[in-house]
Design an enzyme around this catalytic site. Sequence first.
Site, short mmCIF file in Angstrom:
data_model
loop_
_atom_site.label_atom_id
_atom_site.label_comp_id
_atom_site.label_asym_id
_atom_site.label_seq_id
_atom_site.Cartn_x
_atom_site.Cartn_y
_atom_site.Cartn_z
N ASP A 13 0.86 -1.18 0.00
CA ASP A 13 0.00 0.00 0.00
C ASP A 13 0.90 1.24 0.00
O ASP A 13 2.08 1.16 0.34
CB ASP A 13 -0.90 -0.02 1.24
CG ASP A 13 -1.96 1.07 1.21
OD1 ASP A 13 -2.49 1.36 0.12
OD2 ASP A 13 -2.23 1.65 2.26
N ASP A 15 -0.24 5.00 1.01
CA ASP A 15 -0.47 5.88 2.16
C ASP A 15 -0.40 5.10 3.47
O ASP A 15 -1.07 4.08 3.62
CB ASP A 15 -1.84 6.57 2.03
CG ASP A 15 -1.87 7.55 0.87
OD1 ASP A 15 -1.05 8.47 0.85
OD2 ASP A 15 -2.72 7.38 -0.02
#
Length: 259
Positions: A13, A15
């Site tokens: 991922d 963020d």
Amino acid sequence: MAERKPIESWLTDMDGVLIHEGTPIPGADAFIKRLRESGKPFLVLTNNSIYTPRDLQARLSRMGLHVPVENIWTSALATAKFLDDQRPGGTAYVIGEAGLTTALHDIGYILTDHEPDYVVLGETRTYSFEAMTKAVRLINAGARFICTNPDETGPSTEGPLPATGAVAALITKATGKQPYFAGKPNPLMMRTGLNAIGAHSETSAMIGDRMDTDVLAGLEAGMQTFLVLTGLTTEQDTEKFPYRPTKTVASIADLVDLV
């Protein structure tokens, strides 16, 4: 218990794992550098459908994180891949930004508000009442309801913002129709991403900062999962869920040596 196979490809991922509010997380640059030097297939994932991969590449590059365009996978791309498989050359009424509209243009979709096959809801900072009303009426008239991701809130420097999942709930309430969510935690996003880089779930790992999207999506796609504590989830939070990550670490810096 069966022994896990060595990790040959990585999904992470963005963020909360690599960056936080526009700043790289310590160790992120070393992790990306090690991945690129290793030659192992990898993807940087985001449920945010606002930006195109080229936009995200430029943003990451300004922070010192050099990720090739082809190694960025967004919920907008996953949505476009799903629609291209389901109904090639279809039509859609879109609420969203360039990341989503570009992905749909690239698969040959026509964007229209005249009897579209689909209403596609994505992330935007300018949700308009007029656009939502049109979406409700088109869905009531028979358009199928698709949503890029179920995230109900998004981060900002001022605090949480209503996100795609919250607006989807409004449209569902007005139409009685549930959307199909293409992004995390739908394992479809992970599987289409793995296919895009020629990787297999048995020898892949997912790194994320959220139990309910990243870890769940990785788990359901059959991958090893690593939870980092630099985002939204604390170690205590993990006890609230009926599933667990393969391993919890303080940050991405702790995973550099595993590549």
